[in-house]
Design a protein around this motif. Structure first.
Motif, PDB file in Angstrom:
ATOM      1  N   HIS A 112       0.833  -1.208   0.000  1.00 26.89           N
ATOM      2  CA  HIS A 112       0.000   0.000   0.000  1.00 26.89           C
ATOM      3  C   HIS A 112       0.867   1.259   0.000  1.00 26.89           C
ATOM      4  O   HIS A 112       0.532   2.253  -0.652  1.00 26.89           O
ATOM      5  N   ALA A 113       1.967   1.221   0.732  1.00 26.71           N
ATOM      6  CA  ALA A 113       2.843   2.397   0.811  1.00 26.71           C
ATOM      7  C   ALA A 113       3.383   2.765  -0.558  1.00 26.71           C
ATOM      8  O   ALA A 113       3.407   3.949  -0.927  1.00 26.71           O
ATOM      9  N   ARG A 114       3.829   1.783  -1.326  1.00 27.43           N
ATOM     10  CA  ARG A 114       4.353   2.070  -2.664  1.00 27.43           C
ATOM     11  C   ARG A 114       3.268   2.676  -3.549  1.00 27.43           C
ATOM     12  O   ARG A 114       3.514   3.615  -4.316  1.00 27.43           O
ATOM     13  N   ALA A 115       2.048   2.154  -3.427  1.00 28.15           N
ATOM     14  CA  ALA A 115       0.954   2.680  -4.238  1.00 28.15           C
ATOM     15  C   ALA A 115       0.634   4.126  -3.863  1.00 28.15           C
ATOM     16  O   ALA A 115       0.355   4.957  -4.738  1.00 28.15           O
ATOM     17  N   ILE A 116       0.675   4.443  -2.579  1.00 27.17           N
ATOM     18  CA  ILE A 116       0.403   5.817  -2.141  1.00 27.17           C
ATOM     19  C   ILE A 116       1.486   6.759  -2.641  1.00 27.17           C
ATOM     20  O   ILE A 116       1.208   7.875  -3.114  1.00 27.17           O
ATOM     21  N   LEU A 117       2.728   6.327  -2.557  1.00 32.58           N
ATOM     22  CA  LEU A 117       3.822   7.162  -3.052  1.00 32.58           C
ATOM     23  C   LEU A 117       3.692   7.395  -4.555  1.00 32.58           C
ATOM     24  O   LEU A 117       3.918   8.513  -5.045  1.00 32.58           O
ATOM     25  N   GLU A 118       3.337   6.383  -5.297  1.00 32.27           N
ATOM     26  CA  GLU A 118       3.155   6.548  -6.743  1.00 32.27           C
ATOM     27  C   GLU A 118       2.027   7.518  -7.044  1.00 32.27           C
ATOM     28  O   GLU A 118       2.141   8.395  -7.907  1.00 32.27           O
ATOM     29  N   ALA A 119       0.912   7.361  -6.327  1.00 26.93           N
ATOM     30  CA  ALA A 119      -0.256   8.200  -6.602  1.00 26.93           C
ATOM     31  C   ALA A 119      -0.045   9.646  -6.180  1.00 26.93           C
ATOM     32  O   ALA A 119      -0.711  10.550  -6.704  1.00 26.93           O
ATOM     33  N   SER A 120       0.855   9.889  -5.213  1.00 23.39           N
ATOM     34  CA  SER A 120       1.076  11.253  -4.727  1.00 23.39           C
ATOM     35  C   SER A 120       2.342  11.878  -5.308  1.00 23.39           C
ATOM     36  O   SER A 120       2.781  12.931  -4.842  1.00 23.39           O
ATOM     37  N   ALA A 121       2.939  11.240  -6.306  1.00 26.36           N
ATOM     38  CA  ALA A 121       4.137  11.782  -6.952  1.00 26.36           C
ATOM     39  C   ALA A 121       3.801  13.125  -7.627  1.00 26.36           C
ATOM     40  O   ALA A 121       2.654  13.363  -8.012  1.00 26.36           O
ATOM     41  N   PRO A 122       4.753  14.035  -7.757  1.00 30.44           N
ATOM     42  CA  PRO A 122       6.174  13.816  -7.445  1.00 30.44           C
ATOM     43  C   PRO A 122       6.602  14.245  -6.046  1.00 30.44           C
ATOM     44  O   PRO A 122       7.720  13.960  -5.638  1.00 30.44           O
ATOM     45  N   ASP A 123       5.726  14.915  -5.272  1.00 30.99           N
ATOM     46  CA  ASP A 123       6.199  15.489  -4.025  1.00 30.99           C
ATOM     47  C   ASP A 123       5.330  15.160  -2.816  1.00 30.99           C
ATOM     48  O   ASP A 123       5.480  15.765  -1.754  1.00 30.99           O
ATOM     49  N   GLY A 124       4.397  14.204  -2.964  1.00 33.67           N
ATOM     50  CA  GLY A 124       3.656  13.756  -1.792  1.00 33.67           C
ATOM     51  C   GLY A 124       4.586  13.029  -0.830  1.00 33.67           C
ATOM     52  O   GLY A 124       5.560  12.403  -1.243  1.00 33.67           O
ATOM     53  N   ARG A 125       4.274  13.121   0.462  1.00 30.19           N
ATOM     54  CA  ARG A 125       5.122  12.499   1.476  1.00 30.19           C
ATOM     55  C   ARG A 125       4.319  11.485   2.273  1.00 30.19           C
ATOM     56  O   ARG A 125       3.107  11.620   2.454  1.00 30.19           O
ATOM     57  N   LEU A 126       5.027  10.462   2.749  1.00 27.62           N
ATOM     58  CA  LEU A 126       4.376   9.371   3.469  1.00 27.62           C
ATOM     59  C   LEU A 126       5.176   9.043   4.722  1.00 27.62           C
ATOM     60  O   LEU A 126       6.411   8.983   4.684  1.00 27.62           O
ATOM     61  N   LEU A 127       4.466   8.819   5.829  1.00 29.90           N
ATOM     62  CA  LEU A 127       5.077   8.331   7.062  1.00 29.90           C
ATOM     63  C   LEU A 127       4.702   6.868   7.222  1.00 29.90           C
ATOM     64  O   LEU A 127       3.520   6.518   7.250  1.00 29.90           O
ATOM     65  N   ALA A 128       5.704   6.002   7.335  1.00 34.37           N
ATOM     66  CA  ALA A 128       5.489   4.570   7.513  1.00 34.37           C
ATOM     67  C   ALA A 128       5.722   4.204   8.973  1.00 34.37           C
ATOM     68  O   ALA A 128       6.806   4.446   9.512  1.00 34.37           O
ATOM     69  N   ILE A 129       4.702   3.612   9.606  1.00 34.30           N
ATOM     70  CA  ILE A 129       4.783   3.189  11.003  1.00 34.30           C
ATOM     71  C   ILE A 129       4.642   1.681  11.060  1.00 34.30           C
ATOM     72  O   ILE A 129       3.792   1.107  10.369  1.00 34.30           O
TER      73      ILE A 129
END
Length: 327
Positions: free
Chosen positions: A51-68
């Motif tokens: 899911h994290a990879r999919a979120i990063l792809e969908a929020s490219a190029p500058d969306g940020r993600l925190l993984a817990i």
């Protein structure tokens, strides 16, 4: 999955093919979470990172993600992905029950979206040494973080039969909890129960074997022990409250559960926070002053299509619920 330039396609976070790890309900999760460029998102249960990879792809190029994640192995996978995506993925070791302090420390308050994919990951199930599954012979552990807290073996060998039966009934909804607890008590008097296969064999003998049943007779007991070891239901209540508090106006929360105990909690919390008055029905005039914080995006839980269920058996029991933070 999404039409992004090649430099936004992220590398895998481990050998997902050999472990069989695949994210559950990936299309529905992205549609309801609605990640966008420039947004800030939190994956409270990184796991295998699908899911994290999919979120990063969908929020490219500058969306940020925190993984817990509480699991050190999952944290290591997240750090590999973070190294391949500098500046876009932050990693916070810990349980999502502490999502508020973890998010604030990493600069993700407020957040535009939060994902909680509950339960145990395929990585954990497929590693015999973690003790989550009776498919393999391994130590009876079941801790998300194997460095802290009592293990399943500690509970099995120390709880009085009455307390053990209550645990199996409450967290596993096991109708034969007393019979199983008495059998465990008898067996551990001879030798402590320390392996997954021995516990599974004790349960089979106690309830008369499988004999064509749809699920293995040890399934509910293993679920109950895992929930107790990791305090999963209390962590879920705290994590849901924290996620709601972190959401920015218009921010969205997606929660994927895998058994009825989890889904009932998620359903109850989301419906309460989407309601105005929550006074008891017999109260003639509202005295609670409760104001709705959420708008429900799913009136009924979203479930896997027959195609996904056939392709990814773990998705068969998945239920997804989502909500949006009101202004």
């Amino acid at each position: 999955m999404l039409d992004q330039p090649a430099d936004h396609i992220l590398p895998p976070t481990g050998d997902t093919q050999s472990t069989g790890h695949r994210p559950v309900l990936p299309r529905e999760t992205l549609e309801l979470l609605a990640p966008r460029a420039g947004g800030r998102y939190i994956d409270g249960t990184f796991g295998g990172g699908g899911h994290a990879r999919a979120i990063l792809e969908a929020s490219a190029p500058d969306g940020r993600l925190l993984a817990i994640d509480a699991d050190p192995a999952a944290v290591a996978r997240a750090r590999l992905l973070a190294a391949a995506n500098p500046g876009r993925l932050a990693v916070a070791p810990g349980n999502f029950r502490d999502i508020v302090p973890l998010a604030r420390a990493a600069g993700f308050d407020p957040a535009d979206g939060v994902l909680l994919d509950l339960g145990v990951s395929s990585f954990q199930l497929d590693q015999a040494e973690r003790g989550f599954s009776f498919r393999f012979s391994g130590p009876l552990d079941m801790r998300f973080n194997p460095l802290t807290g009592p293990s399943a073996a500690d509970i099995v060998n120390s709880y009085p039969a009455q307390e053990l039966a209550q645990l199996l009934f409450e967290f596993g909804e096991e109708p034969k909890a007393r019979r199983i607890a008495r059998a465990i008590e008898r067996e551990r008097q001879a030798t402590p129960i320390t392996t997954t296969d021995r516990l599974a064999a004790i349960i089979e003998r106690a309830v008369g074997g499988r004999r064509g049943k749809a699920i293995h007779p040890a399934t509910r007991t293993f679920q109950a022990l895992r929930i107790a070891v990791n305090q999963e239901l209390e962590a879920l209540r705290q994590g849901l409250a924290g996620a709601i508090a972190l959401l920015a106006p218009g921010g969205r929360m997606v929660v994927i559960s895998f058994h009825s105990l989890e889904d009932r909690i998620v359903k109850s919390v989301l419906r309460r926070e989407a309601s105005g008055c929550v006074c008891p029905p017999e109260t003639p005039v509202c005295v609670c002053g409760h104001q709705p914080q959420l708008r429900l995006l799913t009136r009924r839980p979203v479930e896997a299509t027959p195609e996904e269920a056939a392709d990814n058996p773990r998705s068969r029991s998945a239920k997804l619920r989502a909500a949006e933070r009101l202004p």
